[in-house]
Design a protein around this motif. Sequence first.
Motif, short mmCIF file in Angstrom:
data_model
loop_
_atom_site.label_atom_id
_atom_site.label_comp_id
_atom_site.label_asym_id
_atom_site.label_seq_id
_atom_site.Cartn_x
_atom_site.Cartn_y
_atom_site.Cartn_z
N ALA A 1 0.76 -1.11 0.25
CA ALA A 1 -0.22 -0.13 0.32
C ALA A 1 0.71 1.33 -0.31
O ALA A 1 0.79 2.27 -0.87
CB ALA A 1 -1.36 0.11 1.37
N GLU A 2 2.07 1.78 0.76
CA GLU A 2 2.64 2.28 0.85
C GLU A 2 3.32 3.41 -0.79
O GLU A 2 3.65 3.86 -0.78
CB GLU A 2 3.93 2.03 1.81
CG GLU A 2 3.98 1.95 2.87
CD GLU A 2 3.51 0.78 3.23
OE1 GLU A 2 3.62 -0.35 2.44
OE2 GLU A 2 2.61 -0.17 4.98
N ARG A 3 3.89 2.10 -1.65
CA ARG A 3 4.08 1.91 -2.62
C ARG A 3 3.26 2.03 -3.63
O ARG A 3 3.74 3.66 -4.64
CB ARG A 3 4.66 0.43 -3.14
CG ARG A 3 5.37 0.59 -4.64
CD ARG A 3 6.08 -0.72 -5.40
NE ARG A 3 6.51 -0.40 -6.83
CZ ARG A 3 7.20 -0.08 -6.60
NH1 ARG A 3 8.21 1.06 -6.30
NH2 ARG A 3 7.66 0.56 -8.31
N LEU A 4 1.87 1.54 -3.20
CA LEU A 4 0.38 2.90 -4.66
C LEU A 4 0.12 3.94 -4.05
O LEU A 4 0.15 4.81 -4.94
CB LEU A 4 -0.19 1.44 -3.68
CG LEU A 4 -0.85 0.47 -4.65
CD1 LEU A 4 -1.23 -0.95 -4.58
CD2 LEU A 4 -0.55 0.84 -6.30
N GLU A 5 0.32 4.11 -2.47
CA GLU A 5 0.24 6.14 -1.68
C GLU A 5 1.47 6.70 -2.66
O GLU A 5 1.28 7.94 -3.30
CB GLU A 5 0.82 5.91 -0.41
CG GLU A 5 -1.02 5.82 -0.21
CD GLU A 5 -0.62 5.71 1.25
OE1 GLU A 5 0.11 6.12 2.02
OE2 GLU A 5 -1.24 4.43 2.14
N CYS B 1 5.63 -4.88 -7.75
CA CYS B 1 6.15 -4.27 -6.53
C CYS B 1 7.92 -4.21 -7.14
O CYS B 1 8.20 -3.92 -7.86
CB CYS B 1 5.90 -5.83 -5.95
SG CYS B 1 7.41 -7.04 -6.67
N VAL B 2 8.43 -3.62 -5.72
CA VAL B 2 9.89 -3.17 -5.53
C VAL B 2 10.76 -4.24 -6.13
O VAL B 2 11.27 -3.79 -6.83
CB VAL B 2 10.32 -2.52 -4.10
CG1 VAL B 2 11.56 -2.44 -4.03
CG2 VAL B 2 10.08 -0.71 -3.68
N ALA B 3 10.58 -5.67 -5.83
CA ALA B 3 11.61 -5.85 -6.47
C ALA B 3 11.65 -6.87 -7.64
O ALA B 3 12.29 -6.56 -8.12
CB ALA B 3 10.90 -8.22 -5.32
N CYS B 4 10.48 -6.71 -8.51
CA CYS B 4 9.96 -7.46 -9.51
C CYS B 4 10.01 -5.59 -10.31
O CYS B 4 11.12 -5.54 -11.42
CB CYS B 4 8.47 -7.37 -10.06
SG CYS B 4 7.72 -9.23 -9.58
N ARG B 5 10.25 -4.61 -10.03
CA ARG B 5 11.13 -3.62 -11.16
C ARG B 5 12.26 -3.33 -10.71
O ARG B 5 12.67 -2.74 -12.02
CB ARG B 5 10.20 -2.58 -10.43
CG ARG B 5 10.39 -0.76 -10.91
CD ARG B 5 9.94 -0.58 -12.11
NE ARG B 5 10.38 0.33 -12.67
CZ ARG B 5 10.49 0.78 -13.92
NH1 ARG B 5 10.75 -0.66 -15.07
NH2 ARG B 5 11.36 1.43 -14.78
N ARG B 6 12.88 -3.66 -9.63
CA ARG B 6 14.32 -3.44 -9.93
C ARG B 6 14.45 -5.08 -11.20
O ARG B 6 15.53 -4.33 -11.38
CB ARG B 6 13.96 -4.41 -8.69
CG ARG B 6 14.83 -2.75 -7.66
CD ARG B 6 15.51 -2.62 -6.09
NE ARG B 6 15.40 -2.33 -5.27
CZ ARG B 6 15.45 -2.58 -3.59
NH1 ARG B 6 14.81 -3.64 -3.27
NH2 ARG B 6 14.94 -1.62 -3.09
N ARG B 7 14.23 -5.57 -11.15
CA ARG B 7 14.58 -7.15 -12.47
C ARG B 7 14.25 -6.67 -13.16
O ARG B 7 14.77 -6.75 -13.97
CB ARG B 7 13.58 -8.19 -11.70
CG ARG B 7 13.99 -9.09 -10.78
CD ARG B 7 13.76 -10.14 -10.34
NE ARG B 7 12.49 -10.18 -9.69
CZ ARG B 7 11.68 -9.97 -9.25
NH1 ARG B 7 11.22 -11.72 -8.82
NH2 ARG B 7 11.04 -10.25 -7.81
N THR B 8 13.13 -5.81 -13.41
CA THR B 8 12.85 -4.92 -15.12
C THR B 8 13.43 -3.98 -14.74
O THR B 8 13.76 -3.59 -16.71
CB THR B 8 11.24 -5.35 -15.06
OG1 THR B 8 10.83 -4.12 -14.14
CG2 THR B 8 10.38 -6.26 -15.40
N ALA B 9 14.41 -3.33 -13.96
CA ALA B 9 15.02 -1.94 -14.88
C ALA B 9 16.12 -2.20 -15.46
O ALA B 9 16.60 -3.12 -15.43
CB ALA B 9 15.02 -1.10 -12.74
#
Length: 103
Positions: free
Chosen positions: A83-87, A95-103
Motif C-alpha cells: 500500500a505504501e508503494r501505491l500511495e 512490486c519493488v522486487a519485480c521493478r528492480r528486475r525489470t529496470a
Amino acid sequence: MSLDVTRAETHAHEARRRLEHARTSRLAQLRALDESERGPEDHLLSAQRTAMRRVLAEIEEAFTRIDDGTYGVCVSCAKPVPAERLEILPYTRHCVACRRRTA
C-alpha cells in the motif's frame, strides 16, 4: 454488505482519487511543457513530453486495473503491491522486487 466488500470499495475509491490527482498534475505539467517558448527541436523538452505521455498512459492503465479488479497486484509475480508503494506511485504495475528486475 460485508466488511470485505466495503473495504475493497474504499480502497478502490482512494486509488481512483490518487490516480485522478496524478493525472491532473501530469496534464498540467504537459500543458506547461507545450506552452514553453522553446522550439520543438529542444531534445530535453521533447523527452519530458514523451515521459509525461508515458506516465499518463500508465495512469489510464491503472484505472483499467481498478475496473477489472487487478489493481494493486504485481503484473510480474501476482503478489500484492504494498500500500505504501501505491500511495507514492499509484499507477505502478510492479512490486519493488519485480521493478528492480525489470529496470
